[in-house]
Write a protein that holds these residues in place. Structure first.
Motif, PDB file in Angstrom:
ATOM      1  N   GLU A 258       0.810  -1.215   0.000  1.00  0.00           N
ATOM      2  CA  GLU A 258       0.000   0.000   0.000  1.00  0.00           C
ATOM      3  C   GLU A 258       0.847   1.270   0.000  1.00  0.00           C
ATOM      4  O   GLU A 258       0.333   2.367  -0.179  1.00  0.00           O
ATOM      5  CB  GLU A 258      -0.915   0.030   1.222  1.00  0.00           C
ATOM      6  CG  GLU A 258      -1.979  -1.045   1.209  1.00  0.00           C
ATOM      7  CD  GLU A 258      -2.897  -0.959   2.417  1.00  0.00           C
ATOM      8  OE1 GLU A 258      -4.112  -1.114   2.267  1.00  0.00           O
ATOM      9  OE2 GLU A 258      -2.373  -0.732   3.528  1.00  0.00           O
ATOM     10  N   ASN A 259       2.153   1.107   0.203  1.00  0.00           N
ATOM     11  CA  ASN A 259       3.064   2.257   0.289  1.00  0.00           C
ATOM     12  C   ASN A 259       2.641   3.219   1.391  1.00  0.00           C
ATOM     13  O   ASN A 259       2.796   4.438   1.280  1.00  0.00           O
ATOM     14  CB  ASN A 259       3.150   2.998  -1.053  1.00  0.00           C
ATOM     15  CG  ASN A 259       3.864   2.186  -2.112  1.00  0.00           C
ATOM     16  OD1 ASN A 259       4.698   1.329  -1.793  1.00  0.00           O
ATOM     17  ND2 ASN A 259       3.545   2.416  -3.363  1.00  0.00           N
ATOM     18  N   LYS A 260       2.108   2.650   2.452  1.00  0.00           N
ATOM     19  CA  LYS A 260       1.777   3.449   3.635  1.00  0.00           C
ATOM     20  C   LYS A 260       2.884   3.297   4.676  1.00  0.00           C
ATOM     21  O   LYS A 260       2.648   2.978   5.834  1.00  0.00           O
ATOM     22  CB  LYS A 260       0.434   3.014   4.211  1.00  0.00           C
ATOM     23  CG  LYS A 260      -0.756   3.311   3.314  1.00  0.00           C
ATOM     24  CD  LYS A 260      -2.059   2.898   3.970  1.00  0.00           C
ATOM     25  CE  LYS A 260      -3.245   3.229   3.091  1.00  0.00           C
ATOM     26  NZ  LYS A 260      -4.536   2.799   3.697  1.00  0.00           N
ATOM     27  N   LYS A 261       4.086   3.530   4.223  1.00  0.00           N
ATOM     28  CA  LYS A 261       5.215   3.409   5.127  1.00  0.00           C
ATOM     29  C   LYS A 261       5.208   4.575   6.106  1.00  0.00           C
ATOM     30  O   LYS A 261       4.852   5.697   5.744  1.00  0.00           O
ATOM     31  CB  LYS A 261       6.521   3.398   4.334  1.00  0.00           C
ATOM     32  CG  LYS A 261       6.634   2.240   3.361  1.00  0.00           C
ATOM     33  CD  LYS A 261       7.899   2.331   2.535  1.00  0.00           C
ATOM     34  CE  LYS A 261       7.988   1.184   1.537  1.00  0.00           C
ATOM     35  NZ  LYS A 261       9.186   1.289   0.668  1.00  0.00           N
ATOM     36  N   PRO A 262       5.570   4.327   7.352  1.00  0.00           N
ATOM     37  CA  PRO A 262       5.608   5.429   8.316  1.00  0.00           C
ATOM     38  C   PRO A 262       6.627   6.480   7.896  1.00  0.00           C
ATOM     39  O   PRO A 262       7.721   6.153   7.427  1.00  0.00           O
ATOM     40  CB  PRO A 262       6.006   4.748   9.632  1.00  0.00           C
ATOM     41  CG  PRO A 262       6.647   3.461   9.226  1.00  0.00           C
ATOM     42  CD  PRO A 262       5.981   3.046   7.954  1.00  0.00           C
ATOM     43  N   LEU A 263       6.255   7.735   8.054  1.00  0.00           N
ATOM     44  CA  LEU A 263       7.120   8.851   7.678  1.00  0.00           C
ATOM     45  C   LEU A 263       7.876   9.327   8.913  1.00  0.00           C
ATOM     46  O   LEU A 263       7.275   9.646   9.940  1.00  0.00           O
ATOM     47  CB  LEU A 263       6.277   9.986   7.092  1.00  0.00           C
ATOM     48  CG  LEU A 263       7.029  11.255   6.672  1.00  0.00           C
ATOM     49  CD1 LEU A 263       7.998  10.959   5.539  1.00  0.00           C
ATOM     50  CD2 LEU A 263       6.045  12.347   6.255  1.00  0.00           C
ATOM     51  N   TYR A 264       9.190   9.361   8.793  1.00  0.00           N
ATOM     52  CA  TYR A 264      10.013   9.856   9.889  1.00  0.00           C
ATOM     53  C   TYR A 264      11.354  10.306   9.324  1.00  0.00           C
ATOM     54  O   TYR A 264      11.684  10.033   8.162  1.00  0.00           O
ATOM     55  CB  TYR A 264      10.226   8.786  10.974  1.00  0.00           C
ATOM     56  CG  TYR A 264      10.824   7.486  10.468  1.00  0.00           C
ATOM     57  CD1 TYR A 264      12.206   7.297  10.393  1.00  0.00           C
ATOM     58  CD2 TYR A 264      10.002   6.448  10.047  1.00  0.00           C
ATOM     59  CE1 TYR A 264      12.748   6.115   9.929  1.00  0.00           C
ATOM     60  CE2 TYR A 264      10.534   5.258   9.573  1.00  0.00           C
ATOM     61  CZ  TYR A 264      11.907   5.098   9.524  1.00  0.00           C
ATOM     62  OH  TYR A 264      12.439   3.930   9.050  1.00  0.00           O
ATOM     63  N   LEU A 265      12.113  11.003  10.144  1.00  0.00           N
ATOM     64  CA  LEU A 265      13.441  11.449   9.740  1.00  0.00           C
ATOM     65  C   LEU A 265      14.388  10.265   9.822  1.00  0.00           C
ATOM     66  O   LEU A 265      14.640   9.726  10.906  1.00  0.00           O
ATOM     67  CB  LEU A 265      13.911  12.585  10.654  1.00  0.00           C
ATOM     68  CG  LEU A 265      15.294  13.164  10.373  1.00  0.00           C
ATOM     69  CD1 LEU A 265      15.360  13.774   8.983  1.00  0.00           C
ATOM     70  CD2 LEU A 265      15.660  14.205  11.429  1.00  0.00           C
ATOM     71  N   ALA A 266      14.895   9.822   8.673  1.00  0.00           N
ATOM     72  CA  ALA A 266      15.708   8.606   8.631  1.00  0.00           C
ATOM     73  C   ALA A 266      17.191   8.876   8.877  1.00  0.00           C
ATOM     74  O   ALA A 266      17.852   8.125   9.592  1.00  0.00           O
ATOM     75  CB  ALA A 266      15.528   7.902   7.287  1.00  0.00           C
TER      76      ALA A 266
END
Length: 684
Positions: A258-266
């Motif tokens: 679904e490409n609903k990967k969590p968004l965060y500063l990597a």
């Protein structure tokens, strides 16, 4: 039925030949088991399976599954000719247990595989016998998904897939096919899952497949003429037999993320003295905001931003000399991130970008300081001599005047350089003249840029030629000349020395020039598709030998044109562009939206120079699981070792002819037609 099956396996068992004898081509055969296959009212939690030869379990973790789902995985061991399975969970009453080995069992010596082997028993006075079969294909490219988990829910509520472990499970084989065995009558939803966390439930980051259809397994009898072959595959006899067919046997599951990967500063990093890098975990519509905290003294226009489409990778090119010279820069980085509930919230982190210099870099910087100090001393002395000469009414010397020119500093290597690299001299008919730089450009002097067209033996300047501009809105280092080039023509593009200036006040030290020849239409091929079966917006993609997209074109009135294609070998893929955005879009389980449907042209396309190719493509003519050519298929079946025949060398583009458990080209099994791919198509 299972007891009879074991007896047949035993009858077919073949004891291994002594060392030095003929090669063993038969897979291991089950001799006895405790409990017996299909045994009822089983109370023990240990299973023993004994075979007719020494065996091994290959890729046990990804091939062997147990139903119902176990909270604590059983202990499975292989010793000699025996497999033992010890259940750690408390055995459920009145339940059919299945251990599905798929193709994990093989003999020790020859590696002959016992394909599709499963074993079942019941803790009650009845054993369930129904089955559901199908295939799992990756939605975006029809790759068969090997060894992924497939499971069922009798809980038909949407949330079951997310919140409740699947009840009965199996795994796909190396062709993406699956069979979930020993089911009780009832209604089921079918799912596939790349169960990364091992909880038998779907989370938004895992690859998965769902089907809104509610399946009710059943069985029917049918008769057919069967042929018995001898060991060396000669016909022994032909007779009519009655078989049991379990339905449904053509469930199609389209695998996607679904490409609903969590968004965060990597990640953050100071790449060098001029570049700060911010990496986000996934794409985002929002561009992070970076504010300098220290050093406090800096210009408002302190950077140029280079980014990747999707804003998941951003480079801040520092343009303020105070920041460039500072070893440690403190910033406040504001961005959006995913919270515990899956929504986006604002966040601000205080970060320090520290520059780590090597010894060589430190020495080089010190040397540049010395050279700059030497130049400044010589410049000051020249300025004093010039002032004295003018005061005395004399002309300053040429050497002193030269020292005032900025170009001297460039020739001495005291100011940053700007390197320009021109594109190759051969251009395609749709290409543009282009060049790249190593640092962002501030400006280019129009008088220093020249574009000429060859006429006979002369070069004719194009006075109306446009100035170079950035190739796209995301990058800072690639420029193109936005001019429609004439096929077959010859151009010369030049940039004078000191005509281009970087954001660091660096100039290009030397002129660059290159002649470009534009290939003519006779150097290319044209491909025309007449598409049958498309009623919605669709896009045809031309693919290379690695299944990568080379070109694409929309389907207009049932036709797609791909003009001026480089000669070579290609393949073709089509996707139904439901939302008309020109891109393939994935699915969404919460919205019950399947990924956009994909089809492959099942033949290789050989395109020759100065040649037009016309093809008629009925996207539903070939079953979906047989559409993708083997030449570009990455997930290919394992090579079978238990064959008396020598391996046949397959010609390019020729399909595999190995038989399989699902009899893909045979009677009523495993033929996943395009008509069943899309319910919405049939409702049009």
């Amino acid at each position: 039925m299972c007891i009879v099956g074991m007896a047949m396996l035993g009858a077919c068992a073949n004891i291994g030949s002594p060392e030095g004898g003929p090669r063993d081509y038969t897979p291991p055969a089950l001799l006895r088991a405790n409990p017996m296959p299909g045994e009822l009212n089983v109370k023990r939690s240990r299973v023993e399976l004994r075979f007719d030869e020494y065996i091994q379990l290959k890729d046990q973790q990804k091939k062997v599954v147990v139903s119902p789902v176990q909270k604590e995985a059983p202990v499975i061991r292989t010793v000699g000719k025996k497999i033992t399975v010890e259940f750690r969970d408390t055995m459920k009453p009145n339940t059919t247990y299945v251990i599905d080995f798929t193709n994990a069992i093989e003999d020790n010596n020859e590696g002959n595989v016992l394909d599709g082997f499963s074993y079942a028993f019941s803790t009650g006075d009845h054993i369930d016998t129904l089955q559901i079969s199908g295939i799992v294909l990756r939605a975006k490219d029809l790759e068969p998904m090997q060894h992924v988990l497939v499971g069922l829910h009798t809980n038909l509520h949407d949330s079951a897939f997310n919140k409740v472990p699947m009840e009965r499970i199996s795994r796909t084989n190396d062709k993406g096919e699956f069979t979930i065995r020993n089911l009780k009558p009832g209604l089921y939803h079918v799912f596939a899952l790349n169960d990364v966390d091992g909880d038998y439930k779907m989370n938004n980051s895992e690859d998965m497949a769902f089907n809104d259809h509610v399946y009710e397994p059943s069985a029917r009898l049918f008769t057919s003429s069967d042929t018995i072959f001898t060991f060396d595959k000669r016909v022994d006899s032909v007779y009519t037999a009655t078989h049991t067919e379990f339905l449904p046997n053509d469930v199609l599951l389209s695998f996607f993320n679904e490409n609903k990967k969590p968004l965060y500063l990597a990640k953050t990093q100071r790449i060098d003295d001029k570049r700060l890098w911010v990496k986000m975990s996934t794409v985002t519509d929002s561009l992070p905001h970076l504010a300098i905290l220290s050093p406090a003294e800096h210009s408002d226009d302190w950077c140029r931003i280079e980014r990747r489409q999707g804003n998941d990778s951003i480079i801040y090119w520092l343009t303020d000399s105070a920041l460039i010279k500072t070893d440690s820069i403190k910033v406040a980085l504001s961005y959006l991130k995913t919270d515990s509930l899956g929504g986006l919230v604002a966040a601000t982190d205080t970060l320090t970008f520290a520059q780590r210099k090597t010894n060589a870099q430190i020495k080089e910087a010190a040397q540049r300081v010395k050279e700059e100090e030497k130049y400044q001393k010589e410049l000051k002395q020249a300025q004093e001599r010039i002032a004295k000469a003018k005061a005395a009414g004399k002309e300053p010397t040429q050497d002193d005047l030269v020292l005032l020119e900025e170009d001297v500093r460039h020739r001495f290597g005291l100011l940053p350089k700007l390197n320009i690299e021109l594109a190759p001299s051969s251009l395609g008919i749709t290409d543009s003249i282009s060049f790249t730089t190593d640092v962002p450009i501030l400006d280019i002097a129009p008088t220093g840029v020249h574009l000429e067209l060859a006429k006979d033996t002369l070069w004719i300047p194009l006075s109306n030629a446009p100035m170079p501009q950035l190739a796209d809105e995301y990058g800072l280092l690639r420029y193109t000349v936005p001019l429609a080039l004439t096929p077959g023509a010859k151009y010369r593009f030049s940039i004078d020395s000191i005509a281009a200036r970087s954001v660091y006040n660096g100039l290009n030290h030397s002129a660059v020039s290159r002649e470009f020849t534009v290939r003519g239409p006779e150097e290319y091929a044209n491909l025309f598709f007449n598409i049958v079966g498309v009623r919605d917006s669709a896009v045809v993609q031309l693919l290379n030998n690695s299944d990568g997209v080379v070109r694409e074109a929309p389907v207009v009135a049932g036709e797609a044109e791909l003009l001026n294609v480089e000669p070579g070998t290609y393949y073709a893929r089509l996707f139904i562009d439901r939302n008309g955005n020109g891109m393939w879009d994935t699915g969404d389980y919460s919205e019950h939206r399947q990924p956009e449907y994909v089809f492959y042209y099942n033949k290789k396309l050989n395109l020759r120079k100065n040649w037009d190719v016309d093809e008629t493509w009925n996207i539903y003519a070939v079953p979906l699981n047989l559409q993708k050519p083997d030449d570009i298929k990455k997930n290919r079946p394992e090579k079978k070792k238990n064959s008396l025949e020598p391996e046949k060398k397959k010609k390019p583009g020729e399909e595999d002819e190995d038989e399989d458990e699902f009899n893909s080209k045979g009677f009523g099994r495993g033929v996943y037609s395009g008509d069943k791919y899309s319910d919405y198509r049939n409702s049009k």
